[in-house]
Design an enzyme around this catalytic site. Structure first.
Site, short mmCIF file in Angstrom:
data_model
loop_
_atom_site.label_atom_id
_atom_site.label_comp_id
_atom_site.label_asym_id
_atom_site.label_seq_id
_atom_site.Cartn_x
_atom_site.Cartn_y
_atom_site.Cartn_z
N ASP A 47 -7.92 -3.59 7.39
CA ASP A 47 -6.92 -2.56 7.63
C ASP A 47 -6.38 -2.69 9.06
OD1 ASP A 47 -5.30 -0.50 6.75
OD2 ASP A 47 -6.75 1.09 7.16
N HIS B 142 0.27 7.61 6.47
CA HIS B 142 1.52 7.23 5.83
C HIS B 142 2.54 8.37 5.96
CE1 HIS B 142 -0.09 3.82 3.10
NE2 HIS B 142 -0.94 4.03 4.09
N ASP C 271 -16.40 -0.83 9.76
CA ASP C 271 -16.32 -0.70 11.22
C ASP C 271 -17.24 0.37 11.76
OD1 ASP C 271 -14.97 1.50 10.29
OD2 ASP C 271 -13.14 1.17 11.47
N GLY D 109 -5.17 3.01 10.49
CA GLY D 109 -5.64 1.64 10.38
C GLY D 109 -6.93 1.46 11.17
N GLU E 98 0.87 -1.18 0.00
CA GLU E 98 0.00 0.00 0.00
C GLU E 98 0.90 1.23 0.00
OE1 GLU E 98 -3.48 2.18 2.63
OE2 GLU E 98 -2.69 0.24 3.30
#
Length: 392
Positions: free
Chosen positions: A277, A142, A251, A312, A130
């Site tokens: 994730d 990131h 989620d 995440g 990713e």
């Protein structure tokens, strides 16, 4: 020796049926047989009454679990520990995911996955990179220092991996606007599965990438611009383009359930699949973890930096299936397909995984009436941590 699993309902990939047992032979499904024809003896395992046996779940995007992070130590033991932790939640097929990081970590991560795939019953199906070829405008959590454009060495490395994983898959998430069409085409032509994510690509640019081999969209609606009336963008391209697949994090935090229901209405369930994730706290009672030297906090069902940026998800595949039923109002059958058959189809493994049918690999999950995991099998081998089941 043929083994029989009997006594539960079966979800074949098409429908939930009763009165049938499943026969396993050499790691694959030999077929379904009537309960009345199942022989007595040690070859038959009785499953709990009221349970449901289904194809095992496939997670193409998991960054960590069981207290370990793939980026933190991209080695074989990390991969195996992640797989073992996620297996407790029904995941029998996994693509460990390396998010954007220094170039030096990519090759060791691939070698770790290749080594783990050689271990029978590991459940490792390949690797997901990713990044790092994503948009600096949509990094999410990131590290922007490692975001870059692919060069010749990157492409040579990535395009050589599918031949080294003949029974696995290589998935790359990139930003279409940060690469050329020929890059997408070269990756896809080499057998790499190409997905769009962490991107600000326009609607038109995204469709150009699809025409050159892009087939997926990573955690739809996250790390991409919202849909606007005069700027449809990457999300609309994902929803309207037939033959492409969208990973979703169900989620209730990453995407509002109403937005996911809209996506289901636009694309249909047979275009969306579940991902976790997942990060290191999944499968543990940890209150956080370290990522890029920063503390990530676990609070209120969220994993986030101190500033509130999501890092995440704190969810597993079984919980995602339950959420599809409870939050999205989907039938159980469709929810199970989104965790098994649809990710298998996205990966080009539809003829191997995702169904209880003769010739398919015996990757199975046993669920109770509340859709909680009782047991799993990978290649016909039962989890060593499963519930004790009766043999006739």
């Amino acid at each position: 020796m043929v083994q029989f699993l009997a006594g539960s309902r079966l979800f074949t990939g098409d429908a939930i049926i009763e009165g049938q047992a499943i026969a396993l032979d050499g790691g694959v499904i030999a077929g379904l047989v009537a309960e009345a024809d199942v022989p007595a003896g040690p070859a038959t395992v009785r499953l709990p009454a009221g349970s449901l046996l289904a194809p095992g779940f496939i997670d193409v995007q998991a960054n960590g679990a069981g207290g370990v992070l793939f980026n933190g130590d991209p080695g074989e033991e990390t991969v195996l520990r992640m797989a073992a932790a996620l297996r407790r939640f029904g995941c029998t097929g996994l693509l460990p995911t390396l998010i954007t990081d220094d170039r030096s970590r990519m090759a060791p991560a691939a070698e770790a996955v290749i080594a783990a795939m050689r271990r029978p019953g590991s459940g490792i199906l390949g690797i997901h990179f990713e990044g790092p070829f994503i948009s600096p405008h949509k990094p999410g959590v990131h590290d922007p220092r490692h975001i870059r454009h692919p060069d010749g060495a990157d492409l040579d490395f990535l395009c050589a991996l599918p031949e080294r994983m003949p029974h696995g898959r290589v998935l790359v998430t990139l930003a279409p606007e940060e690469v050329e069409d020929r890059t997408v085409a070269r990756l896809a032509g080499a057998g790499v599965v190409v997905s769009a994510g962490h991107t600000i690509a326009s609607h038109g640019r995204t469709l150009d990438a699809v025409r050159h081999g892009l087939t997926g969209f990573t955690h739809l609606f996250n790390a991409m611009p919202p849909i606007a009336g005069r700027e449809p963008g990457v999300a609309v391209a994902a929803l309207e383009r037939n033959g492409t697949w969208c990973g979703i994090i169900a989620d209730g935090i990453h995407v509002d359930p109403a937005t996911l229901r809209m996506a289901l209405a636009a694309k249909g369930p047979a275009g969306l699949f579940l991902v976790t994730d997942a990060m290191p706290p999944v499968g543990t009672d940890a209150d956080g973890f370290e990522l890029y030297g920063r503390r990530i906090l676990r609070r209120g069902g969220r994993l986030e930096t101190e500033g509130g940026t999501l890092a995440g998800a704190d969810i597993d595949m079984a919980s995602a299936v339950r959420n599809c039923v409870d939050l999205l109002g989907l039938p159980l059958e469709e929810s199970l397909r989104m965790a098994s058959l649809y990710p298998a189809t996205f990966l080009g493994m539809r003829d191997l995984l995702g169904r209880l049918e003769a010739g398919y690999r015996a990757d199975l999950v046993l669920l109770d009436a509340g859709l909680r995991v009782l047991d799993t099998w990978i290649g016909g081998v039962r989890s060593p941590r499963g519930l004790p089941l009766a043999e006739e």
